[in-house]
Design an enzyme around this catalytic site. Structure first.
Site, mmCIF file in Angstrom:
data_model
loop_
_atom_site.group_PDB
_atom_site.id
_atom_site.type_symbol
_atom_site.label_atom_id
_atom_site.label_comp_id
_atom_site.label_asym_id
_atom_site.label_seq_id
_atom_site.Cartn_x
_atom_site.Cartn_y
_atom_site.Cartn_z
ATOM 1 N N TYR A 144 0.866 -1.185 0.000
ATOM 2 C CA TYR A 144 0.000 0.000 0.000
ATOM 3 C C TYR A 144 0.897 1.228 0.000
ATOM 4 O O TYR A 144 1.847 1.315 0.776
ATOM 5 C CB TYR A 144 -0.898 -0.004 1.239
ATOM 6 C CG TYR A 144 -1.710 1.261 1.422
ATOM 7 C CD1 TYR A 144 -1.463 2.124 2.494
ATOM 8 C CD2 TYR A 144 -2.725 1.592 0.535
ATOM 9 C CE1 TYR A 144 -2.212 3.283 2.661
ATOM 10 C CE2 TYR A 144 -3.487 2.760 0.695
ATOM 11 C CZ TYR A 144 -3.210 3.598 1.764
ATOM 12 O OH TYR A 144 -3.944 4.751 1.928
ATOM 13 N N ASP A 239 9.307 2.904 -1.276
ATOM 14 C CA ASP A 239 8.321 3.552 -0.421
ATOM 15 C C ASP A 239 8.685 3.213 1.032
ATOM 16 O O ASP A 239 8.355 2.138 1.523
ATOM 17 C CB ASP A 239 6.909 3.068 -0.763
ATOM 18 C CG ASP A 239 5.877 3.685 0.180
ATOM 19 O OD1 ASP A 239 4.671 3.492 -0.069
ATOM 20 O OD2 ASP A 239 6.282 4.347 1.155
ATOM 21 N N LYS A 267 5.340 9.595 8.182
ATOM 22 C CA LYS A 267 5.228 9.123 9.566
ATOM 23 C C LYS A 267 6.311 9.714 10.495
ATOM 24 O O LYS A 267 6.250 10.879 10.875
ATOM 25 C CB LYS A 267 5.215 7.591 9.562
ATOM 26 C CG LYS A 267 4.007 7.016 8.791
ATOM 27 C CD LYS A 267 4.026 5.511 8.775
ATOM 28 C CE LYS A 267 3.010 4.942 7.811
ATOM 29 N NZ LYS A 267 1.644 4.894 8.345
HETATM 30 P P1 KE4 Z 1 -0.321 8.589 4.431
HETATM 31 O O1 KE4 Z 1 -0.875 9.269 3.193
HETATM 32 O O2 KE4 Z 1 -1.388 7.824 5.183
HETATM 33 O O3 KE4 Z 1 0.483 9.524 5.319
HETATM 34 O O4 KE4 Z 1 0.752 7.516 3.926
HETATM 35 C C1 KE4 Z 1 0.361 6.548 2.994
HETATM 36 C C2 KE4 Z 1 1.325 5.383 3.047
HETATM 37 C C3 KE4 Z 1 2.282 5.265 2.064
HETATM 38 N N1 KE4 Z 1 3.172 4.254 2.068
HETATM 39 C C4 KE4 Z 1 3.159 3.320 3.061
HETATM 40 C C5 KE4 Z 1 4.163 2.208 3.031
HETATM 41 C C6 KE4 Z 1 2.195 3.399 4.098
HETATM 42 O O5 KE4 Z 1 2.172 2.451 5.068
HETATM 43 C C7 KE4 Z 1 1.262 4.447 4.100
HETATM 44 C C8 KE4 Z 1 0.180 4.573 5.156
HETATM 45 N N2 KE4 Z 1 0.132 3.525 6.127
HETATM 46 C C9 KE4 Z 1 -1.157 3.298 6.733
HETATM 47 C C10 KE4 Z 1 -1.017 2.083 7.652
HETATM 48 N N3 KE4 Z 1 -0.718 0.915 6.972
HETATM 49 C C11 KE4 Z 1 -1.626 4.493 7.476
HETATM 50 C C12 KE4 Z 1 -2.835 4.245 8.334
HETATM 51 C C13 KE4 Z 1 -4.094 4.742 7.686
HETATM 52 O O6 KE4 Z 1 -4.276 4.562 6.450
HETATM 53 O O7 KE4 Z 1 -4.913 5.330 8.426
#
Ligand code: KE4
Length: 431
Positions: A144, A239, A267
Protein backbone atom coordinates in the site's frame (compact mmCIF):
# COMPACT_ATOMS: atom_id res chain seq x y z
CA UNK A 1 -14.15 -3.05 29.93
CA UNK A 2 -16.49 -0.05 29.66
CA UNK A 3 -16.36 1.76 26.31
CA UNK A 4 -19.74 3.41 26.30
CA UNK A 5 -18.40 6.92 25.73
CA UNK A 6 -16.39 5.72 22.72
CA UNK A 7 -19.43 3.85 21.40
CA UNK A 8 -21.62 6.95 21.77
CA UNK A 9 -19.03 9.18 20.11
CA UNK A 10 -18.71 6.76 17.22
CA UNK A 11 -22.48 6.72 16.64
CA UNK A 12 -22.55 10.53 16.62
CA UNK A 13 -19.43 10.85 14.45
CA UNK A 14 -20.98 8.67 11.77
CA UNK A 15 -23.53 11.43 11.13
CA UNK A 16 -20.81 14.01 10.49
CA UNK A 17 -17.64 12.23 9.32
CA UNK A 18 -17.51 9.64 6.52
CA UNK A 19 -17.64 6.27 8.28
CA UNK A 20 -17.25 8.12 11.59
CA UNK A 21 -13.49 8.21 11.12
CA UNK A 22 -10.90 10.22 9.24
CA UNK A 23 -9.15 7.13 7.93
CA UNK A 24 -10.89 3.81 7.18
CA UNK A 25 -8.68 1.39 9.13
CA UNK A 26 -9.57 3.25 12.36
CA UNK A 27 -13.19 2.08 12.11
CA UNK A 28 -12.39 -1.48 13.28
CA UNK A 29 -14.32 -2.88 10.29
CA UNK A 30 -11.87 -5.76 9.80
CA UNK A 31 -11.83 -6.79 13.49
CA UNK A 32 -15.43 -6.00 14.47
CA UNK A 33 -16.78 -3.83 17.24
CA UNK A 34 -16.61 -0.08 17.68
CA UNK A 35 -13.39 1.94 17.54
CA UNK A 36 -11.93 3.36 20.73
CA UNK A 37 -11.88 7.16 20.99
CA UNK A 38 -8.70 8.34 22.71
CA UNK A 39 -8.28 11.61 24.55
CA UNK A 40 -4.68 11.44 25.77
CA UNK A 41 -1.38 9.62 25.29
CA UNK A 42 1.79 9.37 27.37
CA UNK A 43 4.96 7.28 26.85
CA UNK A 44 3.71 3.89 25.55
CA UNK A 45 0.13 4.36 26.73
CA UNK A 46 -3.14 5.61 25.28
CA UNK A 47 -6.07 6.80 27.41
CA UNK A 48 -9.63 6.59 26.07
CA UNK A 49 -12.79 8.56 26.71
CA UNK A 50 -13.96 6.01 29.31
CA UNK A 51 -10.87 6.27 31.48
CA UNK A 52 -9.25 3.07 30.19
CA UNK A 53 -5.47 2.93 29.74
CA UNK A 54 -3.94 0.83 26.96
CA UNK A 55 -0.46 -0.35 26.07
CA UNK A 56 -0.11 0.96 22.52
CA UNK A 57 1.35 -1.15 19.67
CA UNK A 58 0.07 1.20 16.92
CA UNK A 59 2.05 4.33 17.76
CA UNK A 60 -0.10 6.43 15.41
CA UNK A 61 0.82 3.88 12.67
CA UNK A 62 4.53 4.46 13.10
CA UNK A 63 5.50 8.04 14.02
CA UNK A 64 5.69 7.60 17.80
CA UNK A 65 9.02 5.71 17.87
CA UNK A 66 10.10 7.74 20.93
CA UNK A 67 6.76 7.21 22.61
CA UNK A 68 3.89 9.66 23.01
CA UNK A 69 4.47 13.16 24.42
CA UNK A 70 8.22 13.04 23.88
CA UNK A 71 9.47 16.08 25.81
CA UNK A 72 11.86 17.44 23.18
CA UNK A 73 9.18 17.18 20.47
CA UNK A 74 6.45 18.85 22.51
CA UNK A 75 8.85 21.61 23.59
CA UNK A 76 9.94 22.19 19.99
CA UNK A 77 6.29 22.51 18.93
CA UNK A 78 5.55 24.99 21.73
CA UNK A 79 8.66 27.05 20.95
CA UNK A 80 7.94 27.25 17.23
CA UNK A 81 4.24 28.02 17.67
CA UNK A 82 5.18 31.00 19.87
CA UNK A 83 7.18 32.35 16.93
CA UNK A 84 4.78 31.58 14.09
CA UNK A 85 2.61 28.77 12.82
CA UNK A 86 2.77 29.04 9.05
CA UNK A 87 4.37 31.47 6.61
CA UNK A 88 3.95 29.91 3.15
CA UNK A 89 7.53 30.93 2.56
CA UNK A 90 10.91 29.24 3.02
CA UNK A 91 12.45 28.95 6.49
CA UNK A 92 15.93 27.94 7.64
CA UNK A 93 14.42 25.07 9.62
CA UNK A 94 13.38 23.41 6.35
CA UNK A 95 17.03 23.55 5.27
CA UNK A 96 18.06 22.01 8.59
CA UNK A 97 15.66 19.07 8.42
CA UNK A 98 16.54 18.48 4.75
CA UNK A 99 20.22 18.14 5.66
CA UNK A 100 19.36 15.89 8.61
CA UNK A 101 17.23 13.57 6.43
CA UNK A 102 19.99 13.41 3.80
CA UNK A 103 22.56 12.54 6.48
CA UNK A 104 20.45 9.54 7.52
CA UNK A 105 19.38 8.49 4.00
CA UNK A 106 22.39 9.14 1.72
CA UNK A 107 20.60 7.99 -1.46
CA UNK A 108 18.60 11.23 -1.13
CA UNK A 109 20.68 13.97 -2.75
CA UNK A 110 17.76 16.40 -3.02
CA UNK A 111 14.26 16.29 -1.55
CA UNK A 112 10.90 18.01 -1.39
CA UNK A 113 8.63 18.09 1.69
CA UNK A 114 4.91 17.40 1.33
CA UNK A 115 2.11 16.71 3.84
CA UNK A 116 1.55 12.95 3.75
CA UNK A 117 2.98 9.67 2.57
CA UNK A 118 0.39 9.62 -0.19
CA UNK A 119 1.62 12.95 -1.52
CA UNK A 120 5.18 11.63 -1.38
CA UNK A 121 4.49 8.50 -3.42
CA UNK A 122 2.13 10.33 -5.80
CA UNK A 123 4.88 12.86 -6.50
CA UNK A 124 7.42 10.06 -7.07
CA UNK A 125 5.12 8.49 -9.67
CA UNK A 126 4.59 11.76 -11.55
CA UNK A 127 8.31 12.57 -11.35
CA UNK A 128 9.27 9.13 -12.66
CA UNK A 129 6.82 9.36 -15.56
CA UNK A 130 7.87 12.90 -16.41
CA UNK A 131 11.57 12.10 -16.21
CA UNK A 132 11.48 8.88 -18.27
CA UNK A 133 8.65 10.03 -20.58
CA UNK A 134 7.15 6.57 -20.03
CA UNK A 135 3.83 5.70 -18.39
CA UNK A 136 3.84 2.15 -17.00
CA UNK A 137 4.35 1.61 -13.26
CA UNK A 138 5.06 -1.72 -11.58
CA UNK A 139 3.80 -2.26 -8.01
CA UNK A 140 3.39 -5.35 -5.84
CA UNK A 141 0.22 -7.03 -4.58
CA UNK A 142 -0.34 -6.26 -0.91
CA UNK A 143 1.87 -3.18 -0.90
CA UNK A 144 0.00 0.00 0.00
CA UNK A 145 1.44 3.33 -1.05
CA UNK A 146 -1.35 5.68 0.02
CA UNK A 147 -4.52 6.49 -1.91
CA UNK A 148 -2.83 7.42 -5.20
CA UNK A 149 -5.03 6.73 -8.25
CA UNK A 150 -2.24 4.94 -10.11
CA UNK A 151 -1.45 2.79 -7.08
CA UNK A 152 -4.96 1.74 -6.00
CA UNK A 153 -4.79 -0.93 -8.67
CA UNK A 154 -5.15 -4.67 -8.38
CA UNK A 155 -3.75 -7.37 -10.58
CA UNK A 156 -5.52 -8.02 -13.83
CA UNK A 157 -6.11 -11.60 -14.97
CA UNK A 158 -2.85 -13.48 -14.76
CA UNK A 159 0.47 -12.24 -13.49
CA UNK A 160 2.35 -9.23 -14.76
CA UNK A 161 -0.69 -8.09 -16.69
CA UNK A 162 -2.11 -4.59 -16.86
CA UNK A 163 -4.10 -3.66 -13.75
CA UNK A 164 -7.73 -2.98 -12.95
CA UNK A 165 -8.97 -0.34 -10.47
CA UNK A 166 -8.93 -1.30 -6.79
CA UNK A 167 -11.50 1.35 -6.01
CA UNK A 168 -14.42 2.99 -7.84
CA UNK A 169 -13.50 6.40 -9.14
CA UNK A 170 -10.28 5.30 -10.80
CA UNK A 171 -10.47 5.19 -14.60
CA UNK A 172 -9.77 1.82 -16.25
CA UNK A 173 -7.55 3.68 -18.68
CA UNK A 174 -5.32 4.79 -15.83
CA UNK A 175 -5.25 1.40 -14.10
CA UNK A 176 -4.07 -0.20 -17.32
CA UNK A 177 -0.83 1.71 -16.87
CA UNK A 178 -0.07 -0.14 -13.63
CA UNK A 179 1.21 -3.72 -13.57
CA UNK A 180 0.68 -5.49 -10.24
CA UNK A 181 2.92 -8.43 -9.38
CA UNK A 182 3.12 -10.79 -6.38
CA UNK A 183 5.73 -9.62 -3.84
CA UNK A 184 9.02 -11.55 -4.09
CA UNK A 185 8.13 -12.88 -7.56
CA UNK A 186 11.36 -12.18 -9.43
CA UNK A 187 10.26 -14.09 -12.54
CA UNK A 188 7.06 -12.07 -12.89
CA UNK A 189 9.15 -8.89 -12.71
CA UNK A 190 11.39 -10.18 -15.50
CA UNK A 191 8.30 -11.13 -17.54
CA UNK A 192 6.84 -7.65 -17.11
CA UNK A 193 10.06 -6.03 -18.31
CA UNK A 194 10.32 -8.43 -21.24
CA UNK A 195 6.81 -7.40 -22.30
CA UNK A 196 6.96 -3.65 -21.58
CA UNK A 197 10.63 -2.72 -21.01
CA UNK A 198 10.72 0.48 -23.00
CA UNK A 199 7.48 1.71 -21.42
CA UNK A 200 8.17 1.11 -17.73
CA UNK A 201 8.69 4.43 -15.94
CA UNK A 202 9.19 3.01 -12.46
CA UNK A 203 8.96 0.15 -10.03
CA UNK A 204 7.59 1.14 -6.62
CA UNK A 205 8.05 -1.22 -3.69
CA UNK A 206 7.78 -1.34 0.08
CA UNK A 207 11.31 -2.69 0.78
CA UNK A 208 9.76 -4.46 3.76
CA UNK A 209 6.05 -4.87 3.09
CA UNK A 210 4.45 -3.51 6.25
CA UNK A 211 0.98 -3.27 4.75
CA UNK A 212 0.43 -6.98 4.60
CA UNK A 213 1.51 -7.70 8.12
CA UNK A 214 5.31 -7.51 7.63
CA UNK A 215 6.78 -9.44 4.73
CA UNK A 216 10.52 -9.33 4.19
CA UNK A 217 12.01 -9.33 0.69
CA UNK A 218 13.58 -12.63 -0.36
CA UNK A 219 17.35 -12.60 -0.69
CA UNK A 220 18.28 -10.66 -3.87
CA UNK A 221 14.67 -9.58 -4.57
CA UNK A 222 15.52 -5.92 -4.02
CA UNK A 223 18.93 -6.30 -5.68
CA UNK A 224 17.19 -7.79 -8.73
CA UNK A 225 14.80 -4.83 -8.84
CA UNK A 226 17.78 -2.48 -8.66
CA UNK A 227 19.57 -4.23 -11.51
CA UNK A 228 16.57 -4.60 -13.82
CA UNK A 229 15.62 -0.92 -13.33
CA UNK A 230 19.18 0.21 -14.03
CA UNK A 231 19.39 -1.98 -17.12
CA UNK A 232 16.08 -0.66 -18.52
CA UNK A 233 16.54 2.95 -17.38
CA UNK A 234 13.41 2.68 -15.21
CA UNK A 235 13.27 4.46 -11.87
CA UNK A 236 13.37 2.40 -8.66
CA UNK A 237 11.18 3.95 -5.96
CA UNK A 238 11.46 2.73 -2.35
CA UNK A 239 8.32 3.55 -0.42
CA UNK A 240 9.83 3.94 3.05
CA UNK A 241 6.93 5.88 4.52
CA UNK A 242 6.61 3.14 7.12
CA UNK A 243 10.14 1.64 7.23
CA UNK A 244 12.02 4.92 7.08
CA UNK A 245 13.76 5.68 10.43
CA UNK A 246 11.74 2.71 11.79
CA UNK A 247 13.51 -0.55 10.84
CA UNK A 248 16.87 1.23 10.91
CA UNK A 249 17.84 4.89 11.00
CA UNK A 250 18.46 4.81 7.24
CA UNK A 251 15.40 2.63 6.63
CA UNK A 252 15.28 -0.68 4.77
CA UNK A 253 17.67 0.64 2.12
CA UNK A 254 20.33 0.80 4.85
CA UNK A 255 19.49 -2.70 6.10
CA UNK A 256 19.66 -4.25 2.63
CA UNK A 257 22.29 -1.89 1.21
CA UNK A 258 20.28 -0.90 -1.87
CA UNK A 259 20.43 2.50 -3.56
CA UNK A 260 16.97 3.44 -4.90
CA UNK A 261 16.59 6.34 -7.34
CA UNK A 262 13.75 7.88 -5.31
CA UNK A 263 12.53 7.36 -1.74
CA UNK A 264 9.20 8.30 -0.20
CA UNK A 265 9.14 9.05 3.53
CA UNK A 266 6.43 9.93 6.05
CA UNK A 267 5.23 9.12 9.57
CA UNK A 268 8.36 9.37 11.79
CA UNK A 269 9.82 12.23 9.71
CA UNK A 270 7.04 14.51 10.97
CA UNK A 271 7.33 13.56 14.63
CA UNK A 272 3.59 12.84 14.64
CA UNK A 273 2.60 15.89 12.58
CA UNK A 274 1.49 15.68 8.93
CA UNK A 275 4.70 15.40 6.90
CA UNK A 276 5.75 13.44 3.83
CA UNK A 277 9.02 13.69 1.96
CA UNK A 278 10.19 12.48 -1.42
CA UNK A 279 13.74 12.70 -2.70
CA UNK A 280 16.58 10.97 -4.44
CA UNK A 281 19.06 11.48 -7.24
CA UNK A 282 19.54 15.18 -7.91
CA UNK A 283 19.42 14.76 -11.69
CA UNK A 284 15.89 13.41 -11.20
CA UNK A 285 14.82 15.88 -8.49
CA UNK A 286 16.02 18.80 -10.67
CA UNK A 287 13.06 18.02 -12.95
CA UNK A 288 10.61 19.19 -10.28
CA UNK A 289 9.17 22.73 -10.50
CA UNK A 290 10.31 25.43 -10.26
CA UNK A 291 13.69 24.26 -11.62
CA UNK A 292 12.12 21.65 -13.88
CA UNK A 293 8.84 21.26 -15.73
CA UNK A 294 7.23 18.57 -13.53
CA UNK A 295 4.72 20.25 -11.26
CA UNK A 296 4.19 19.55 -7.57
CA UNK A 297 3.23 22.03 -4.85
CA UNK A 298 1.73 22.32 -1.36
CA UNK A 299 0.39 25.21 0.72
CA UNK A 300 1.60 23.77 4.01
CA UNK A 301 4.59 21.81 2.74
CA UNK A 302 7.52 22.33 5.14
CA UNK A 303 5.17 23.82 7.72
CA UNK A 304 7.29 25.31 10.55
CA UNK A 305 5.49 23.48 13.38
CA UNK A 306 5.63 20.11 11.60
CA UNK A 307 9.28 20.68 10.69
CA UNK A 308 10.11 21.55 14.31
CA UNK A 309 8.50 18.30 15.50
CA UNK A 310 10.22 16.21 12.82
CA UNK A 311 13.60 17.79 13.49
CA UNK A 312 13.27 17.28 17.26
CA UNK A 313 12.49 13.60 16.67
CA UNK A 314 15.16 12.96 14.04
CA UNK A 315 17.86 14.58 16.20
CA UNK A 316 17.12 11.98 18.90
CA UNK A 317 17.90 9.17 16.44
CA UNK A 318 21.59 10.14 16.22
CA UNK A 319 22.41 7.17 18.47
CA UNK A 320 21.51 4.19 16.28
CA UNK A 321 21.73 1.84 19.26
CA UNK A 322 18.04 2.46 19.89
CA UNK A 323 17.25 0.13 16.99
CA UNK A 324 19.05 -2.81 18.58
CA UNK A 325 17.11 -2.17 21.79
CA UNK A 326 13.76 -1.88 19.97
CA UNK A 327 14.46 -5.11 18.08
CA UNK A 328 15.61 -6.98 21.18
CA UNK A 329 12.57 -5.92 23.21
CA UNK A 330 10.20 -6.84 20.35
CA UNK A 331 11.79 -10.29 20.15
CA UNK A 332 11.42 -10.83 23.92
CA UNK A 333 7.68 -10.10 23.59
CA UNK A 334 7.18 -12.30 20.53
CA UNK A 335 9.33 -15.25 21.59
CA UNK A 336 7.34 -15.72 24.82
CA UNK A 337 4.17 -15.92 22.71
CA UNK A 338 5.84 -18.18 20.14
CA UNK A 339 7.00 -20.62 22.85
CA UNK A 340 3.47 -20.80 24.28
CA UNK A 341 1.99 -21.36 20.82
CA UNK A 342 4.46 -24.15 20.09
CA UNK A 343 3.63 -25.87 23.38
CA UNK A 344 -0.08 -25.53 22.60
CA UNK A 345 0.07 -26.36 18.92
CA UNK A 346 -1.10 -22.94 17.79
CA UNK A 347 0.57 -22.02 14.47
CA UNK A 348 2.44 -18.76 15.08
CA UNK A 349 5.26 -17.01 13.23
CA UNK A 350 6.80 -13.57 13.55
CA UNK A 351 9.41 -11.25 12.11
CA UNK A 352 11.06 -8.15 13.52
CA UNK A 353 13.26 -5.39 12.18
CA UNK A 354 14.17 -2.51 14.49
CA UNK A 355 11.02 -1.13 16.05
CA UNK A 356 8.59 -2.80 13.66
CA UNK A 357 7.24 -6.32 13.78
CA UNK A 358 4.56 -8.56 12.36
CA UNK A 359 3.08 -11.83 13.51
CA UNK A 360 0.88 -14.40 11.82
CA UNK A 361 -1.16 -17.36 13.01
CA UNK A 362 0.63 -19.64 10.56
CA UNK A 363 3.41 -22.25 10.79
CA UNK A 364 5.70 -20.35 8.47
CA UNK A 365 6.19 -16.70 7.66
CA UNK A 366 4.17 -15.76 4.55
CA UNK A 367 6.18 -14.48 1.59
CA UNK A 368 3.43 -12.68 -0.31
CA UNK A 369 -0.16 -11.48 -0.03
CA UNK A 370 -1.78 -14.80 -1.04
CA UNK A 371 0.11 -16.56 1.75
CA UNK A 372 -0.94 -13.88 4.25
CA UNK A 373 -4.55 -14.47 3.22
CA UNK A 374 -4.06 -18.16 4.04
CA UNK A 375 -3.03 -17.43 7.64
CA UNK A 376 -5.69 -17.73 10.36
CA UNK A 377 -7.24 -14.27 10.02
CA UNK A 378 -10.26 -15.28 12.16
CA UNK A 379 -7.93 -16.22 15.01
CA UNK A 380 -6.20 -12.85 14.65
CA UNK A 381 -9.58 -11.10 15.08
CA UNK A 382 -10.33 -13.07 18.26
CA UNK A 383 -6.81 -12.38 19.53
CA UNK A 384 -7.17 -8.66 18.76
CA UNK A 385 -10.45 -8.43 20.68
CA UNK A 386 -9.08 -10.47 23.58
CA UNK A 387 -6.03 -8.22 23.84
CA UNK A 388 -8.17 -5.09 23.62
CA UNK A 389 -10.29 -6.36 26.51
CA UNK A 390 -7.01 -6.67 28.43
CA UNK A 391 -6.08 -3.06 27.57
CA UNK A 392 -3.53 -3.91 24.90
CA UNK A 393 -4.08 -1.96 21.69
CA UNK A 394 -2.89 -3.85 18.59
CA UNK A 395 -3.38 -2.53 15.03
CA UNK A 396 -7.05 -3.29 14.19
CA UNK A 397 -6.20 -5.37 11.12
CA UNK A 398 -4.32 -8.62 10.41
CA UNK A 399 -2.71 -6.85 7.46
CA UNK A 400 -0.92 -4.20 9.49
CA UNK A 401 2.44 -4.15 11.25
CA UNK A 402 3.01 -3.40 14.90
CA UNK A 403 5.22 -0.61 16.22
CA UNK A 404 6.94 -0.24 19.56
CA UNK A 405 8.76 2.74 21.02
CA UNK A 406 11.73 3.42 23.25
CA UNK A 407 9.17 3.68 26.06
CA UNK A 408 8.18 0.00 25.69
CA UNK A 409 10.72 -1.43 28.14
CA UNK A 410 11.36 -5.13 28.59
CA UNK A 411 9.27 -5.45 31.78
CA UNK A 412 6.20 -3.95 30.11
CA UNK A 413 6.62 -6.22 27.11
CA UNK A 414 7.10 -9.36 29.20
CA UNK A 415 3.92 -8.47 31.10
CA UNK A 416 2.11 -7.89 27.80
CA UNK A 417 3.35 -11.24 26.48
CA UNK A 418 1.99 -12.99 29.56
CA UNK A 419 -1.35 -11.29 28.93
CA UNK A 420 -1.22 -12.50 25.34
CA UNK A 421 -0.72 -16.05 26.61
CA UNK A 422 -3.74 -15.65 28.88
CA UNK A 423 -5.81 -14.39 25.93
CA UNK A 424 -4.68 -17.27 23.72
CA UNK A 425 -5.46 -19.70 26.55
CA UNK A 426 -9.01 -18.35 26.68
CA UNK A 427 -9.58 -18.64 22.92
CA UNK A 428 -7.54 -21.74 22.11
CA UNK A 429 -10.53 -24.05 22.59
CA UNK A 430 -12.28 -22.01 19.86
CA UNK A 431 -9.42 -22.64 17.42
P1 KE4 B 1 -0.32 8.59 4.43
O1 KE4 B 1 -0.88 9.27 3.19
O2 KE4 B 1 -1.39 7.82 5.18
O3 KE4 B 1 0.48 9.52 5.32
O4 KE4 B 1 0.75 7.52 3.93
C1 KE4 B 1 0.36 6.55 2.99
C2 KE4 B 1 1.32 5.38 3.05
C3 KE4 B 1 2.28 5.27 2.06
N1 KE4 B 1 3.17 4.25 2.07
C4 KE4 B 1 3.16 3.32 3.06
C5 KE4 B 1 4.16 2.21 3.03
C6 KE4 B 1 2.20 3.40 4.10
O5 KE4 B 1 2.17 2.45 5.07
C7 KE4 B 1 1.26 4.45 4.10
C8 KE4 B 1 0.18 4.57 5.16
N2 KE4 B 1 0.13 3.53 6.13
C9 KE4 B 1 -1.16 3.30 6.73
C10 KE4 B 1 -1.02 2.08 7.65
N3 KE4 B 1 -0.72 0.91 6.97
C11 KE4 B 1 -1.63 4.49 7.48
C12 KE4 B 1 -2.83 4.25 8.33
C13 KE4 B 1 -4.09 4.74 7.69
O6 KE4 B 1 -4.28 4.56 6.45
O7 KE4 B 1 -4.91 5.33 8.43
Amino acid sequence: MKTKNSDKLFEKSKNHIAGGVNSPVRAFKSVGGSPIFFRKSRECYLYDEDGNKYLDFVGSWGPMILGHSNKKITEAIKKQSSKGISFGAPTKNELEIAKLIKSYVPSIEKLRMVNSGTEATMSCIRLARGTTKRNIIIKFIGCYHGHVDSLLVKAGSGLATLGVPDSPGIPEELSKLTITIPYNDKNAVKEAFNKHAQDIAAVIVEPIAGNMGFIEPDKDFLQDLRQICTKNKSILIFDEVMTGFRVARGGAQELFNIDPDLTALGKIVGGGLPVGVYGGKKEIMNNIAPDGPIYQAGTLSGNPIAVSAGTALLKQLKDQKIYEKLEKNSKVFLQIIKDYCEQNKIPFSFNVRGGMFGFFFSENLPKNFDEVENTDIELFKKFFRGMLAENIYLPPSAYESCFISTEHNEDKLIKAAKTAIKVLGNIKNEI
